[in-house]
Every structure is written in C-alpha cells, then in structure tokens.
Design an enzyme around this catalytic site. Structure first.
Site, PDB file in Angstrom:
ATOM      1  N   TRP A 166       0.839  -1.208   0.000  1.00 29.97           N
ATOM      2  CA  TRP A 166       0.000   0.000   0.000  1.00 29.97           C
ATOM      3  C   TRP A 166       0.870   1.252   0.000  1.00 29.97           C
ATOM      4  O   TRP A 166       0.539   2.253  -0.641  1.00 29.97           O
ATOM      5  CB  TRP A 166      -0.922   0.002   1.214  1.00 29.97           C
ATOM      6  CG  TRP A 166      -1.771   1.230   1.316  1.00 29.97           C
ATOM      7  CD1 TRP A 166      -2.969   1.456   0.698  1.00 29.97           C
ATOM      8  CD2 TRP A 166      -1.509   2.421   2.078  1.00 29.97           C
ATOM      9  NE1 TRP A 166      -3.460   2.710   1.017  1.00 29.97           N
ATOM     10  CE2 TRP A 166      -2.574   3.320   1.870  1.00 29.97           C
ATOM     11  CE3 TRP A 166      -0.456   2.814   2.913  1.00 29.97           C
ATOM     12  CZ2 TRP A 166      -2.629   4.568   2.460  1.00 29.97           C
ATOM     13  CZ3 TRP A 166      -0.510   4.064   3.504  1.00 29.97           C
ATOM     14  CH2 TRP A 166      -1.588   4.931   3.272  1.00 29.97           C
ATOM     15  N   HIS A 167       1.993   1.194   0.703  1.00 26.80           N
ATOM     16  CA  HIS A 167       2.845   2.373   0.811  1.00 26.80           C
ATOM     17  C   HIS A 167       3.631   2.652  -0.469  1.00 26.80           C
ATOM     18  O   HIS A 167       4.035   3.800  -0.693  1.00 26.80           O
ATOM     19  CB  HIS A 167       3.819   2.213   1.986  1.00 26.80           C
ATOM     20  CG  HIS A 167       3.192   2.461   3.321  1.00 26.80           C
ATOM     21  ND1 HIS A 167       2.531   1.481   4.028  1.00 26.80           N
ATOM     22  CD2 HIS A 167       3.112   3.582   4.079  1.00 26.80           C
ATOM     23  CE1 HIS A 167       2.081   1.987   5.164  1.00 26.80           C
ATOM     24  NE2 HIS A 167       2.414   3.252   5.221  1.00 26.80           N
ATOM     25  N   GLY A 168       3.864   1.640  -1.276  1.00 27.26           N
ATOM     26  CA  GLY A 168       4.586   1.902  -2.515  1.00 27.26           C
ATOM     27  C   GLY A 168       4.996   0.633  -3.229  1.00 27.26           C
ATOM     28  O   GLY A 168       5.104  -0.436  -2.623  1.00 27.26           O
TER      29      GLY A 168
END
Length: 404
Positions: free
Chosen positions: A245-247
């Site tokens: 989700w963060h990258g």
C-alpha cells in the site's frame, strides 16, 4: 445464485477501484526496466491509495449489509471526495462520515475555534519539526556512504520524528479544516512512540489504516481463528499488503514484513507480553522505538540495499565527538535552527505526555479568558511564521504521505 452474483459484482468493483493503484505499484517494481517516456506519461492522482481503500471499505460493508448503499450519486461522490482528508487521510468509513456530510451544520463558534487550534498545531508540527528534521535527514540519506556511526543514528531518529510529525501535522490540519465546517474526523494517531510493543505501535500508528487492514485483510484471511501457523501466515500477509500500500518496490514489502516478523518474535518473548511500569516499561518503549527506527531506515532509503547498508554503517563507527566539534552543524541546520528543533520536540513531548496521562489540554485552554487565548493564538502564529522552516530556500515542502 443471488449471492454468487453479489460476489462477482463485489469482485469487479474492488478490481476496478484498485486497478489504478495496482498499476502504480507494478510500475514501482518495473520502473528501472521501462523507458522514462512511458513512466512520465502515466499520471497518478494525488491521494490515490487513501480513497481507493475508502471505496473498497464502502463496497465490502454494503456487501456484508453493515451499511445501506447510497443511492444519491452526488452524496456518494461527496463522501469519496471530501476535500480535507482526500490527499492524506485519515481513511474514513462510510458510517462515520456520511451523516455528518449531508445533515447540514449551523455555525458553531466553539467548533470553529477548535478547528483554528488544530490548524495552528498542524502547522507547528509541519514547519517547526518535520521540515527542519527533513533537512538533516535528506543530507545524510542522500549521501549515506559519506556517513557512519552516530550520523546514521541521527538520521534514523530524525526521520522517525519527521515522518510522524509530517503525517500527524497533515491529519491535524485536515481535522481542523473539517472542524471549521462542524465535521469531525477520526484521530489517526495515539502517541505511537509511547508504544511498548510492535503490536501496541500499530494500535497507535495510522489507526485508520491499521483497522482497515485488520477488517478487510487479516480477518477475511482467517485472522487467528485457524490455528497458530495460519495466524502467523495471515499476519505476514497483512503486513506485506501494508508495505505494498505504501509503494511499489521490494523495499516496501520488506519493510512491511519486518513489522510482521517483529510481532511474531515478540509474541514468543515473555518480557514483551507482560505489562510493566516504571523502568521496565521505559526499556520496552526504547527497544520498540529502536526496532521501528530500523524499519523506517529501510522505508526511507533509496532502495532496499541502501537501507541495509545504512543499518550496517550505524554500527561501523563510534563518533560521539560530532556533538561537540560542530560537525552536526554541517548537516544543513545551523546552531540556532537545531535549538528551535530541539525546543519544538520538547514541546511535542510535553503535550503528548499530558495527553497520554488523560489530560485534555484543549479544555484547560478554553477555560482561559478570551484575551489570553487570542494572545496565545497570535504568538503561536508569529513563532511558526518566524522560526518555522517553510521548505528549503522558502519553497513549499510536500507532505510525505501525500506521495503514497
């Protein structure tokens, strides 16, 4: 048959809602193998991961019958695109926000002034701490091969604080702006660096994301209902999703799995399973903060290899003299700026400690005379204006989580 049809519609809705986010994450993995012209032609909307999760939560809750579907397209669009939190959260659930958005609000002077207080505090966190710390963080992380020992410790500690105050500052601004309209957004943080375990940390850090992962990833996978081995697999899978989700990129997956492994290991150590007070709890908090910091170094580094090298270089030298020979003043902040940063951190610690003790500072502040309150407002604004770091070279610095 009807149930199968609903499942198909739910799956299609989730796929369509998450397709752009998945594309962005895939590009993160293959970016080095794709031409720059292709990469630059892909436009990713700001705040994509936040409202993607918001839409998925809505679809799943409708499917499970937790909420009734919104039949008015404009009201649904208002929920998805409510501007204060669309870029950086928190991630609201439909039942938390929908009624507030459509019920109408008369002007409430008390709520309006609380919104002003939150906005001032948000700017304090951003400009007095996050952006100042960010100057030193960028200096060391961008040229990490030139630094070792306590320099890396400084970078790791300051990045932990930068990320927290940057994200908390933006969420606080979002809450403040929403409060001007009489709308309350959920708290997204609960003093995470006072956590005495990784499990406790994730109860306090990015709460809207943590609860989303629990409700829509961990529990549907089986949670802790299918034995210890399956529970561990579910936990690691959930943290892998958190990383994704963060990258896009292996370092984010690795960062997420670090937190998953942390939790698995601490569950086997009795020291972390017991509630202590006094010195033992302080020790647990320090150990937990160190483990979180190590993971943040991987998170912030250019890539996974750079992050691991930085962690290695943390222990490759002992150079305490940098605090006495003026070397730290060559990291982007002059002595007076360091003084402002340290003083601001002490203010944050004092406020957080009082709140952790259950003291509602806002109520004490509102008990003061009107003239006193406005005097403090004006002084606070002037201090942030004069001493705050508005980007580097007076260029606005983006909020970090806006990039996720």
């Amino acid at each position: 048959m009807e149930k199968n049809k609903k499942k198909v519609l739910l799956g299609a809705g989730i796929f369509l809602s998450s397709s752009l986010l998945l594309l962005d994450r895939i590009l993160g993995f293959i970016g080095g193998r794709v031409s720059e012209s292709i990469m630059s032609s892909v436009i990713i909307p700001l705040g994509l991961s936040f409202y993607t999760m918001q839409i998925i939560a809505y679809l799943v809750d409708v499917y499970k019958g937790k909420i009734k579907p919104q039949e008015n397209l404009l009201k649904y669009a208002l929920f998805i695109s409510f501007f204060p939190q669309i870029i950086q959260g928190p991630i609201p659930r439909y039942d938390m926000l929908s009624d507030q958005l459509i019920e109408g609000h008369s002007f409430d002077a008390k709520k309006f002034m609380r919104g002003i207080q939150l906005i001032i505090w948000g700017f304090f966190l951003k400009y007095m701490i996050a952006d100042k710390a960010g100057v030193v963080v960028d200096t060391i992380f961008d040229d990490y091969n030139s630094y070792k020992g306590l320099y890396i410790w400084i970078a790791g500690i300051l990045y932990s604080l930068q990320l927290y105050t940057d994200f908390l500052g933006c969420v606080t601004l979002s809450q403040g702006v929403a409060q001007l309209f009489g709308i309350s957004l959920m708290d997204n943080f609960n003093h995470p660096y006072f956590a005495d375990s990784i499990k406790d940390f994730w109860r306090r850090w990015h709460i809207s994301l943590s609860t989303w992962l629990r409700d829509y990833i961990y529990i549907p996978l089986g949670g802790n209902r299918k034995g210890v081995s399956r529970k561990r697999i579910n936990l690691l899978a959930t943290f892998a999703v958190s990383g994704l989700w963060h990258g896009g990129g292996i370092k984010f997956i690795f960062w997420g799995l670090m937190h998953g492994v942390y939790q698995l290991v601490e569950a086997m150590i009795p020291f972390f399973q017991k509630n202590y007070g006094g010195a033992k709890r302080v020790l647990k908090i320090l150990i937990n903060g160190f483990l979180v910091m190590i993971a943040w170094i991987v998170f912030r580094a250019e890539d996974l290899l750079a992050g691991l090298k930085m962690i290695y270089r943390m222990f490759r030298g002992f150079n305490p003299w940098i605090f006495f020979d003026g070397a730290i003043y060559n990291l982007g902040l002059v002595e007076k700026e360091w003084d402002v940063l340290i003083l601001s951190l002490l203010v944050l610690f004092w406020v957080s400690r009082k709140q952790e003790q259950g003291i509602v500072l806002r109520e004490k502040f509102e008990a003061r005379a009107l003239a006193v309150r406005w005097f403090i407002y004006i002084i606070a604004i002037l201090v942030i204006w004069v001493f705050g770091t508005y980007g580097f070279g007076y260029d606005a610095t983006d909020f970090i989580y806006g990039g996720f």
